[in-house]
Design an enzyme around this catalytic site. Structure first.
Site, PDB file in Angstrom:
ATOM      1  N   SER A 141      97.066 142.383  22.171  1.00 52.37           N
ATOM      2  CA  SER A 141      97.817 141.311  22.862  1.00 52.37           C
ATOM      3  C   SER A 141      97.438 139.984  22.211  1.00 52.37           C
ATOM      4  CB  SER A 141      97.448 141.276  24.349  1.00 52.37           C
ATOM      5  OG  SER A 141      96.207 140.622  24.518  1.00 52.37           O
ATOM      6  N   LYS A 159      86.237 137.043  36.227  1.00 56.60           N
ATOM      7  CA  LYS A 159      86.703 138.407  36.498  1.00 56.60           C
ATOM      8  C   LYS A 159      85.782 139.125  37.499  1.00 56.60           C
ATOM      9  CE  LYS A 159      90.388 138.571  33.798  1.00 56.60           C
ATOM     10  NZ  LYS A 159      91.743 138.896  34.221  1.00 56.60           N
ATOM     11  N   SER A 174     104.010 137.670  27.463  1.00 52.56           N
ATOM     12  CA  SER A 174     103.230 138.096  26.294  1.00 52.56           C
ATOM     13  C   SER A 174     102.364 139.306  26.660  1.00 52.56           C
ATOM     14  CB  SER A 174     102.349 136.905  25.872  1.00 52.56           C
ATOM     15  OG  SER A 174     101.324 137.299  25.012  1.00 52.56           O
ATOM     16  N   ILE A 203     100.195 142.336  27.685  1.00 56.36           N
ATOM     17  CA  ILE A 203     100.251 143.426  28.662  1.00 56.36           C
ATOM     18  C   ILE A 203     101.404 143.218  29.644  1.00 56.36           C
ATOM     19  CG2 ILE A 203      98.978 144.520  30.570  1.00 56.36           C
ATOM     20  CD1 ILE A 203      96.383 143.966  28.990  1.00 56.36           C
ATOM     21  N   SER A 254      89.414 143.302  34.224  1.00 56.84           N
ATOM     22  CA  SER A 254      88.909 143.572  32.861  1.00 56.84           C
ATOM     23  C   SER A 254      87.638 144.402  33.004  1.00 56.84           C
ATOM     24  CB  SER A 254      88.577 142.242  32.186  1.00 56.84           C
ATOM     25  OG  SER A 254      87.820 142.469  31.024  1.00 56.84           O
ATOM     26  N   TYR A 261      84.572 133.717  31.329  1.00 56.75           N
ATOM     27  CA  TYR A 261      85.579 134.766  31.564  1.00 56.75           C
ATOM     28  C   TYR A 261      84.996 135.848  32.479  1.00 56.75           C
ATOM     29  CZ  TYR A 261      89.010 138.426  30.379  1.00 56.75           C
ATOM     30  OH  TYR A 261      89.961 139.414  30.423  1.00 56.75           O
TER      31      TYR A 261
HETATM   32  N1  LIG Z   1      94.138 142.282  25.988  1.00 58.66           N
HETATM   33  C1  LIG Z   1      92.911 142.613  26.362  1.00 58.66           C
HETATM   34  O1  LIG Z   1      92.086 143.047  25.525  1.00 58.66           O
HETATM   35  C2  LIG Z   1      92.517 142.500  27.810  1.00 58.66           C
HETATM   36  C3  LIG Z   1      91.371 143.180  28.223  1.00 58.66           C
HETATM   37  C4  LIG Z   1      90.989 143.075  29.547  1.00 58.66           C
HETATM   38  C5  LIG Z   1      91.745 142.343  30.427  1.00 58.66           C
HETATM   39  N2  LIG Z   1      92.846 141.688  30.012  1.00 58.66           N
HETATM   40  C6  LIG Z   1      93.613 140.907  30.987  1.00 58.66           C
HETATM   41  O2  LIG Z   1      94.978 141.187  30.851  1.00 58.66           O
HETATM   42  C7  LIG Z   1      95.736 140.097  31.354  1.00 58.66           C
HETATM   43  C8  LIG Z   1      96.883 139.812  30.399  1.00 58.66           C
HETATM   44  O3  LIG Z   1      96.372 139.320  29.181  1.00 58.66           O
HETATM   45  P1  LIG Z   1      96.954 139.747  27.738  1.00 58.66           P
HETATM   46  O4  LIG Z   1      95.901 140.530  27.088  1.00 58.66           O
HETATM   47  O5  LIG Z   1      98.298 140.311  27.877  1.00 58.66           O
HETATM   48  O6  LIG Z   1      96.954 138.295  27.041  1.00 58.66           O
HETATM   49  P2  LIG Z   1      98.163 137.387  26.508  1.00 58.66           P
HETATM   50  O7  LIG Z   1      98.987 138.139  25.543  1.00 58.66           O
HETATM   51  O8  LIG Z   1      97.502 136.134  26.039  1.00 58.66           O
HETATM   52  O9  LIG Z   1      99.031 137.080  27.817  1.00 58.66           O
HETATM   53  C9  LIG Z   1      98.574 136.189  28.812  1.00 58.66           C
HETATM   54  C10 LIG Z   1      99.704 135.861  29.758  1.00 58.66           C
HETATM   55  O10 LIG Z   1      99.194 134.983  30.769  1.00 58.66           O
HETATM   56  C11 LIG Z   1     100.095 133.888  30.895  1.00 58.66           C
HETATM   57  N3  LIG Z   1      99.411 132.677  31.318  1.00 58.66           N
HETATM   58  C12 LIG Z   1      98.416 132.027  30.685  1.00 58.66           C
HETATM   59  N4  LIG Z   1      98.102 130.900  31.347  1.00 58.66           N
HETATM   60  C13 LIG Z   1      98.937 130.838  32.416  1.00 58.66           C
HETATM   61  C14 LIG Z   1      99.120 129.911  33.460  1.00 58.66           C
HETATM   62  N5  LIG Z   1      98.380 128.778  33.572  1.00 58.66           N
HETATM   63  N6  LIG Z   1     100.057 130.156  34.392  1.00 58.66           N
HETATM   64  C15 LIG Z   1     100.819 131.266  34.320  1.00 58.66           C
HETATM   65  N7  LIG Z   1     100.713 132.184  33.349  1.00 58.66           N
HETATM   66  C16 LIG Z   1      99.776 131.955  32.402  1.00 58.66           C
HETATM   67  C17 LIG Z   1     100.702 133.713  29.496  1.00 58.66           C
HETATM   68  O11 LIG Z   1     102.005 133.115  29.592  1.00 58.66           O
HETATM   69  P3  LIG Z   1     102.333 131.567  29.288  1.00 58.66           P
HETATM   70  O12 LIG Z   1     101.455 131.113  28.186  1.00 58.66           O
HETATM   71  O13 LIG Z   1     103.785 131.596  28.933  1.00 58.66           O
HETATM   72  O14 LIG Z   1     102.085 130.868  30.576  1.00 58.66           O
HETATM   73  C18 LIG Z   1     100.849 135.157  29.064  1.00 58.66           C
HETATM   74  O15 LIG Z   1     102.065 135.681  29.532  1.00 58.66           O
HETATM   75  C19 LIG Z   1      94.742 138.937  31.527  1.00 58.66           C
HETATM   76  O16 LIG Z   1      94.433 138.785  32.892  1.00 58.66           O
HETATM   77  C20 LIG Z   1      93.515 139.400  30.763  1.00 58.66           C
HETATM   78  O17 LIG Z   1      92.339 138.856  31.290  1.00 58.66           O
HETATM   79  C21 LIG Z   1      93.267 141.751  28.701  1.00 58.66           C
END
Ligand SMILES: NC(=O)c1ccc[n+]([C@@H]2O[C@H](COP(=O)([O-])OP(=O)(O)OC[C@H]3O[C@@H](n4cnc5c(N)ncnc54)[C@H](OP(=O)(O)O)[C@@H]3O)[C@@H](O)[C@H]2O)c1
Length: 339
Positions: A239, A207, A60, A62, A190, A203
């Site tokens: 995301s 981080k 999902s 990023i 983040s 969170y």
């Molecule tokens: N989007 C933003 O605004 C933002 C900003 C700053 C930082 N980030 C960071 O970017 C990273 C990716 O997040 P995203 O924004 O792409 O969110 P997302 O769309 O919710 O994706 C999160 C991913 O993490 C996986 N995940 C969750 N729990 C897990 C577990 N227990 N074991 C293995 N995989 C797990 C999910 O896959 P499954 O559910 O299939 O396991 C999914 O693929 C995160 O570290 C987040 O903190 C995001």
């Protein structure tokens, strides 16, 4: 030409240069080192091709977009997350991109919180591809609740997943990189690993811990110049992160899609990540304004940053409680759904 005129001309040039730089900063969507690297043009296509790259959280957001962009570079990919069906979907789309064959993509289901499985998972990757060039620690989860209203289980879950799970997998892969004296450990942190904001106590803590860990690890690995440790710090990016955020209780998430129009496109975030990876940058901030300016304030003028955070924070909490503005309209929707 008189000296006086020359000095005036120089001052004018300096003023124009300053104004141009200020305008560029206002339009910037990454820190200045990162944008400089992009401008210099050392491209991911030249640096990352043929590498074996393991992406966690690839089902999902990023991580998913990262898989698509990497698949166009001709790398070998390991895609990990818990939901195998979603990983299969991502794999199919990667294959449609045309550059990779079935054997170039390994789907490796992984629950990051199940630390006992990490050693075996690492062995599977090494058996399949013989090496790991880059580990992208991307999987993670966020939170939207006031600290005072949050159960301790939420803090535990966020530390287990975002911090300990990531550290554990890294420690499994690191000996292999040390043996080869090369590799990249890229962690999607983040802006909240640098700055602080209300509604994200757990969170933010997870981080900040990650950033501390990887900065120390980088210093410990100084004798291995071939091993690069990178912190990628995005601001708001499109995301499912908000939808999956924990709200006060470990069993409850926001659970509904939210307005994401104000956030950075996932494709742009990932493009900048690839530039960072290709240029071995130690830490990058990927975000639009005003978050970029706020992060610079946190880094260089913390007193001002606190003043601003308190001012904006009060409004954010107020809105959160009332379910008012776009930033938190999801909460309103969530409440409507669950009331
Ligand atoms: N989007 C933003 O605004 C933002 C900003 C700053 C930082 N980030 C960071 O970017 C990273 C990716 O997040 P995203 O924004 O792409 O969110 P997302 O769309 O919710 O994706 C999160 C991913 O993490 C996986 N995940 C969750 N729990 C897990 C577990 N227990 N074991 C293995 N995989 C797990 C999910 O896959 P499954 O559910 O299939 O396991 C999914 O693929 C995160 O570290 C987040 O903190 C995001």
């Amino acid at each position: 030409m008189s000296w006086e005129l020359l000095l005036w001309l120089l001052a004018l040039c300096a003023l124009v240069a300053l104004v141009v730089q200020l305008l560029r900063f206002l339009r910037a969507d990454g820190d200045l080192t990162l944008l400089w690297a992009e401008w210099q043009g050392r491209r991911p296509e030249w640096e990352l091709t043929d590498m074996v790259i393991w992406v966690t959280g690839a089902s999902s957001g990023i991580g998913e977009e990262l898989a698509y962009q990497l698949s166009k570079l001709g790398v070998s990919l390991v895609l990990s997350a818990r939901r195998v069906q979603e990983l299969e979907r991502v794999k199919r789309k990667c294959l449609e991109n045309g550059n990779l064959k079935e054997k170039d993509i390994l789907i490796l289901p992984l629950d990051l919180t199940d630390r006992s499985s990490h050693e075996a998972a690492t062995k599977v990757v090494l058996q399949e591809f013989g090496k790991i060039d880059i580990l992208v620690n991307n999987a993670g989860r966020s939170q939207r609740s006031l600290g005072v209203d949050t159960s301790l289980d939420v803090f535990k879950e966020l530390i287990e997943l975002n911090y300990l799970g990531t550290v554990s997998l890294t420690l499994c892969v690191l000996p292999h990189m040390i043996e080869r004296k090369q590799g990249k450990i890229v962690t999607v942190n983040s802006l909240l690993g640098i700055i602080s904001a209300p509604l994200s106590t757990g969170y933010c803590a997870s981080k900040h811990a990650l950033r501390g860990f990887f900065n120390c690890l980088r210093a410990e690995l100084a004798t291995y110049p071939g091993i690069v440790v990178s912190n990628i710090c995005p601001g708001p990016v499109q995301s499912n992160i908000v939808k999956n955020s924990l709200v006060g209780d470990v069993q409850k998430t926001i659970g509904v899609d939210t307005d994401q129009s104000h956030k950075m496109a996932t494709s742009r975030c990932v493009r900048l990540m690839l530039i960072s990876m290709a240029n071995d940058l130690k830490e990058v901030w990927i975000t639009d304004q005003p978050f970029l300016l706020i992060t610079y304030l946190w880094q260089y003028m913390p007193t001002w940053a606190w003043w601003l955070t308190n001012k904006l924070g009060k409004k954010r909490i107020e809105n959160f409680k009332n379910g008012l503005d776009a930033d938190i309209s999801y909460f309103k929707a969530w409440k409507t759904k669950h009331d």
